[in-house]
Design an enzyme around this catalytic site. Structure first.
Site, short mmCIF file in Angstrom:
data_model
loop_
_atom_site.label_atom_id
_atom_site.label_comp_id
_atom_site.label_asym_id
_atom_site.label_seq_id
_atom_site.Cartn_x
_atom_site.Cartn_y
_atom_site.Cartn_z
CB THR A 1 1.15 0.18 5.01
OG1 THR A 1 1.49 -1.07 4.39
CG2 THR A 1 2.38 0.72 5.74
N GLY A 2 -0.60 -2.34 6.43
CA GLY A 2 -0.44 -3.57 7.18
C GLY A 2 -1.67 -4.43 7.03
N GLY B 1 -10.45 -3.23 2.95
CA GLY B 1 -9.52 -3.16 4.07
C GLY B 1 -9.63 -1.84 4.81
CG ASP B 2 -6.09 -0.64 6.76
OD1 ASP B 2 -5.96 -1.52 5.88
OD2 ASP B 2 -5.16 0.10 7.11
N GLY C 1 -4.96 -5.16 7.18
CA GLY C 1 -6.04 -4.19 7.32
C GLY C 1 -7.10 -4.52 8.34
NE ARG D 1 -9.24 -7.15 3.24
CZ ARG D 1 -8.18 -6.35 3.32
NH1 ARG D 1 -7.86 -5.58 2.31
NH2 ARG D 1 -7.45 -6.33 4.40
CB THR E 1 -0.86 -0.05 1.27
OG1 THR E 1 -1.79 -1.10 1.12
CG2 THR E 1 -1.58 1.23 1.57
N1 ASP Z 1 -3.68 -2.28 4.67
C1 ASP Z 1 -3.92 -2.83 3.37
C2 ASP Z 1 -5.16 -3.66 3.40
O1 ASP Z 1 -5.35 -4.42 4.32
C3 ASP Z 1 -2.78 -3.66 2.88
C4 ASP Z 1 -1.45 -2.97 2.85
O2 ASP Z 1 -1.15 -2.16 3.70
O3 ASP Z 1 -0.68 -3.25 1.94
O4 ASP Z 1 -5.93 -3.58 2.47
#
Ligand code: ASP
Length: 337
Positions: A248-249, A228-229, A251, A226, A198
């Site tokens: 980023t992580g 994410g965050d 989510g 789906r 991300t």
């Molecule tokens: N946070 C993002 C998600 O879960 C993924 C990412 O940070 O790469 O969609």
């Protein structure tokens, strides 16, 4: 001290001081994801990514230097990263379980608390531009799927064929994830889960206003629909008058901890130093639930934090020294200025 106040020392007139005291030294911090798996990194990927981060941070900082608002810097930096196939946003986004690219993005203006977000789009070349359009040209905050794409079309946002987003590297990551799933490897397997790439940016402009933005393809092998965050205001993206955050992580854990908002509330209400607030949420609250990742955070006084608990987080910043810094691993240090 982040305030530029050159005349106040020399001129005792209160009016002059009032004018110059309002000017802030601009700061920009960007990330390209905390999904760095050190053993997967080749010298070529590393060099490409560092060059892309530098290009993006310079593009964003040029906006701030010319007096443009934080929102413009965030948009400019993220657009560069979305166009670069090395990151999981725009071109180069990860694949869903059924082999599509579904993109999420959000942007927030800390000075007005206005926000725009989009989720699950498949044909929008630069999702951050659509998120910004939703904020500026619609009465809504968040739009998803077909409705968001229709809105993009009506507002002159560039649309592309879904195949535009495809890269062989991401396709192979999906194949690996599918094979692992078939073999019964838990979805939580770190090698599968950690393909976060991300992108995001937080900026502080000359007027002292903050903004945050995030753009992503989500997580490899995510199910159709789906979200994410990243596009959820308060989870992966948040900005107010005191603080701006892009996460980023993994989510699901950022959603459950309302991560970006939690960091900013710690700063605004609990008066915690930014680094302490960000470390609490990213390195304690999220791992306690079983999640991982990182974030970039910026406070109105120009202080910044970039915690992560993975092998590395692609990141770059221009702080009070006015110089662009790029880093990937923890041992590269973030406090050069
Ligand atoms: N946070 C993002 C998600 O879960 C993924 C990412 O940070 O790469 O969609």
């Amino acid at each position: 001290m982040n305030r530029l106040n050159p005349l106040c020392a020399a001129v005792l007139l209160a009016t002059s001081c009032a004018v110059t005291a309002a000017e802030t030294r601009p700061v920009l911090v960007i990330h390209g994801g905390a999904g760095v798996v050190r053993s997967d990194m080749t010298a070529t990927i590393e060099a490409d990514v560092r060059a892309a981060l530098l290009k993006a941070v310079n593009a964003g900082y040029a906006e701030l230097k010319s007096g443009k608002p934080a929102l413009d810097a965030v948009t400019a930096a993220i657009t560069v990263l979305e166009d670069d196939p090395n990151f999981n946003a725009g071109k180069g986004a990860v694949f869903t379980h059924d082999g599509h690219n579904e993109l999420d993005s959000a942007i927030m203006d800390g000075s007005t608390l206005k926000a725009g977000a989009i989720a699950g789009v498949r044909t929008v070349r630069n999702p951050i531009l659509l998120a910004r359009s939703v904020m500026e040209k619609s009465p809504h905050v968040m739009m998803a799927g077909r409705g968001a794409e229709d809105f993009a079309k009506a507002n002159g946002i560039t649309l592309v064929e879904p195949a535009y987003f495809r890269t062989e590297r991401r396709w192979q990551q999906l194949q690996k994830a599918l094979a692992e799933e078939k073999a019964g490897v838990a979805h939580a397997d770190p090698e599968t889960a950690k393909h976060f790439g991300t992108v995001g940016a937080v900026a502080l402009d000359r007027s002292g206003h903050l903004a945050a933005g995030t753009s992503t393809g989500g997580m490899t092998n995510k199910r159709f629909g789906r979200i994410g965050d990243s596009p959820v205001i308060g989870a992966g993206t948040y900005a107010d008058a005191n603080c701006a955050v892009s996460g980023t992580g993994w989510g699901e854990f950022y959603l459950r901890t309302v991560a970006a908002h939690s960091i900013c509330m710690r700063v605004g209400l609990l008066k915690q130093p930014l680094a302490e607030a960000a470390a609490q949420v990213i390195n304690k609250d999220i791992p306690k639930l079983g999640g991982d990742g990182g974030a970039i955070a910026l406070a109105a006084d120009g202080s910044m934090a970039m915690p992560f608990n993975t092998d590395g987080m692609f990141r770059a910043w221009v702080g009070a020294d006015g110089v662009a810094h790029v880093a990937i691993y923890a041992d590269e240090g973030d406090l050069a200025d």
